[in-house]
Scaffold this motif. Structure first.
Motif, PDB file in Angstrom:
ATOM      1  N   HIS A   9       0.820  -1.229   0.000  1.00 28.75           N
ATOM      2  CA  HIS A   9       0.000   0.000   0.000  1.00 28.75           C
ATOM      3  C   HIS A   9       0.853   1.277   0.000  1.00 28.75           C
ATOM      4  O   HIS A   9       0.562   2.229   0.728  1.00 28.75           O
ATOM      5  CB  HIS A   9      -0.948   0.016   1.201  1.00 28.75           C
ATOM      6  N   ILE A  10       1.911   1.293  -0.801  1.00 26.46           N
ATOM      7  CA  ILE A  10       2.800   2.449  -0.831  1.00 26.46           C
ATOM      8  C   ILE A  10       2.119   3.620  -1.532  1.00 26.46           C
ATOM      9  O   ILE A  10       1.596   3.492  -2.642  1.00 26.46           O
ATOM     10  CB  ILE A  10       4.118   2.116  -1.550  1.00 26.46           C
ATOM     11  N   ARG A  11       2.144   4.776  -0.870  1.00 29.72           N
ATOM     12  CA  ARG A  11       1.548   5.995  -1.426  1.00 29.72           C
ATOM     13  C   ARG A  11       2.576   7.121  -1.401  1.00 29.72           C
ATOM     14  O   ARG A  11       3.339   7.261  -0.447  1.00 29.72           O
ATOM     15  CB  ARG A  11       0.311   6.419  -0.630  1.00 29.72           C
ATOM     16  N   LYS A  12       2.583   7.911  -2.478  1.00 29.50           N
ATOM     17  CA  LYS A  12       3.445   9.088  -2.548  1.00 29.50           C
ATOM     18  C   LYS A  12       2.813  10.101  -3.476  1.00 29.50           C
ATOM     19  O   LYS A  12       2.457   9.785  -4.616  1.00 29.50           O
ATOM     20  CB  LYS A  12       4.843   8.704  -3.059  1.00 29.50           C
ATOM     21  N   ASP A  21      -0.035   5.127  -5.709  1.00 33.87           N
ATOM     22  CA  ASP A  21      -1.406   5.179  -5.212  1.00 33.87           C
ATOM     23  C   ASP A  21      -1.820   3.826  -4.626  1.00 33.87           C
ATOM     24  O   ASP A  21      -2.662   3.126  -5.173  1.00 33.87           O
ATOM     25  CB  ASP A  21      -2.341   5.594  -6.349  1.00 33.87           C
ATOM     26  N   GLY A  22      -1.154   3.440  -3.509  1.00 42.04           N
ATOM     27  CA  GLY A  22      -1.472   2.173  -2.875  1.00 42.04           C
ATOM     28  C   GLY A  22      -0.824   0.984  -3.557  1.00 42.04           C
ATOM     29  O   GLY A  22      -1.430  -0.082  -3.671  1.00 42.04           O
ATOM     30  N   ARG A  55      10.892   9.432   1.097  1.00 36.72           N
ATOM     31  CA  ARG A  55      10.045   8.828   2.129  1.00 36.72           C
ATOM     32  C   ARG A  55       8.612   8.743   1.612  1.00 36.72           C
ATOM     33  O   ARG A  55       8.061   9.732   1.118  1.00 36.72           O
ATOM     34  CB  ARG A  55      10.093   9.650   3.411  1.00 36.72           C
ATOM     35  N   ALA A  56       8.002   7.577   1.733  1.00 33.38           N
ATOM     36  CA  ALA A  56       6.615   7.391   1.293  1.00 33.38           C
ATOM     37  C   ALA A  56       5.671   8.155   2.209  1.00 33.38           C
ATOM     38  O   ALA A  56       5.956   8.384   3.390  1.00 33.38           O
ATOM     39  CB  ALA A  56       6.262   5.914   1.290  1.00 33.38           C
ATOM     40  N   ASP A  57       4.514   8.536   1.669  1.00 28.42           N
ATOM     41  CA  ASP A  57       3.483   9.197   2.469  1.00 28.42           C
ATOM     42  C   ASP A  57       2.649   8.186   3.254  1.00 28.42           C
ATOM     43  O   ASP A  57       1.985   8.554   4.227  1.00 28.42           O
ATOM     44  CB  ASP A  57       2.549  10.010   1.559  1.00 28.42           C
ATOM     45  N   GLY A  58       2.673   6.925   2.820  1.00 26.50           N
ATOM     46  CA  GLY A  58       1.901   5.899   3.500  1.00 26.50           C
ATOM     47  C   GLY A  58       2.313   4.531   3.029  1.00 26.50           C
ATOM     48  O   GLY A  58       3.006   4.373   2.028  1.00 26.50           O
ATOM     49  N   GLY A  59       1.885   3.509   3.772  1.00 32.32           N
ATOM     50  CA  GLY A  59       2.237   2.138   3.442  1.00 32.32           C
ATOM     51  C   GLY A  59       3.512   1.712   4.147  1.00 32.32           C
ATOM     52  O   GLY A  59       4.153   2.486   4.858  1.00 32.32           O
ATOM     53  N   THR A  60       3.899   0.459   3.937  1.00 28.31           N
ATOM     54  CA  THR A  60       5.103  -0.090   4.546  1.00 28.31           C
ATOM     55  C   THR A  60       5.920  -0.826   3.494  1.00 28.31           C
ATOM     56  O   THR A  60       5.372  -1.352   2.517  1.00 28.31           O
ATOM     57  CB  THR A  60       4.767  -1.080   5.676  1.00 28.31           C
TER      58      THR A  60
END
Length: 307
Positions: A9-12, A21-22, A55-60
């Motif tokens: 779920h990587i978001r940037k 987008d996820g 650095r990503a905005d979200g996810g791991t």
């Protein structure tokens, strides 16, 4: 099998644009994994996130077992990165470049010289060690780039469009070097716009579009998504193209290239379709599987580069 790259779920975002987008991605250890997509799809942004440059905005994400956000130093110690543009100094020789990279990676001087000699031999550049890089061909320069990325023998190597701008010989040289790396146990994540590059090198391919993975599988698995074979028929005479297209339309969706007098049809009953085609005066007939180009066009509605 152990996934040396595990992203969830990587978001940037950059302003109002979602570069990622996820996006989800899993890459098994010891494999060559291709990220295929057009410019702007998010491939380079993903590499920058996984290599701790952004650095990503979200996810791991975990690389070589380490969390890219919480353990960036451990990730950097386990990876190599070869970007889109050459990182070597053109005035220095190949040996001097690799020794410099070794010293920047805190290798002792003697070990840096030893490692430079090992890498030059490994990448087929042993006889060019004292030659200034400015005199190298594109393929040689890119192989030196790969060597620089391997100074610390990383477990994971990120290659961001490594053959952009190279001629066919240069691309073949880089492909051979990448195959050798994988054979020696290095996991390679390869981003590319080139369909044939992904088809030739990758054990698995993730098709990326608008910041998401829209399909994943081996090249053969992706091609099988389109199912039926493709029958390509080249009419000998332009006047026959329309009638040939009408006849083949009974067997599946038809595309026509009038300039080349070529009619292509997706067929399930290949024998019947061939029989219908041979009622015309034809110059060439080809029966083949779907291509990655057709898969990508089917999945995204866009075309990517083929050379």
């Amino acid at each position: 099998m152990y996934n040396v790259i595990d992203a969830k779920h990587i978001r940037k975002r950059y302003g109002d644009k979602a570069a990622l987008d996820g996006l989800d991605l899993n890459v098994p250890a010891g494999s060559i994994h291709g990220l295929l997509g057009p410019n702007g799809a998010g491939k380079t942004t993903l590499v920058r996130v996984l290599s701790t440059l952004v650095r990503a905005d979200g996810g791991t994400a975990r690389v070589a077992g380490f969390d890219v956000a919480r353990q960036p130093d451990r990730v950097r110690g386990a990876i190599g990165l070869v970007g889109q543009h050459a990182a070597v100094d053109e005035v220095l020789s190949a040996t001097q470049n690799l020794v410099m990279f070794g010293r920047l990676c805190h290798l002792p001087a003697a070990r840096a010289r030893q490692r430079a000699a090992e890498l030059l031999d490994r990448f087929g550049l042993a006889d060019t060690g004292d030659k200034a890089v400015q005199h190298f061909s594109g393929g040689m320069r890119r192989r030196l780039d790969l060597a620089a990325g391997m100074v610390l023998a990383p477990r994971v190597l990120f290659l961001d469009e490594p053959t952009t701008g190279l001629d066919p010989r240069g691309r073949a040289e880089v492909w051979a070097a990448v195959r050798r790396l994988a054979a020696d146990g290095t996991t390679v994540l390869l981003t590319t716009q080139y369909l044939d590059e992904a088809d030739q090198l990758a054990d698995r391919i993730s098709v990326v579009d608008r910041g998401r993975v829209v399909a994943d599988g081996t090249p053969d698995e992706l091609k099988s998504r389109l199912g039926d074979d493709r029958l390509e028929v080249v009419a000998r005479h332009t006047a026959d193209v329309a009638a040939l297209a009408d006849a083949l339309a009974a067997f599946g969706p038809v595309t026509v290239d009038p300039d080349r007098r070529r009619v292509t049809v997706s067929v399930h009953d290949r024998i019947a379709a061939l029989g219908a085609a041979m009622r015309f005066d034809v110059e060439d007939v080809t029966l083949r599987r779907p291509t990655l180009d057709e898969v990508f066009l089917h999945l995204t509605g866009q075309e990517v580069a083929t050379a």
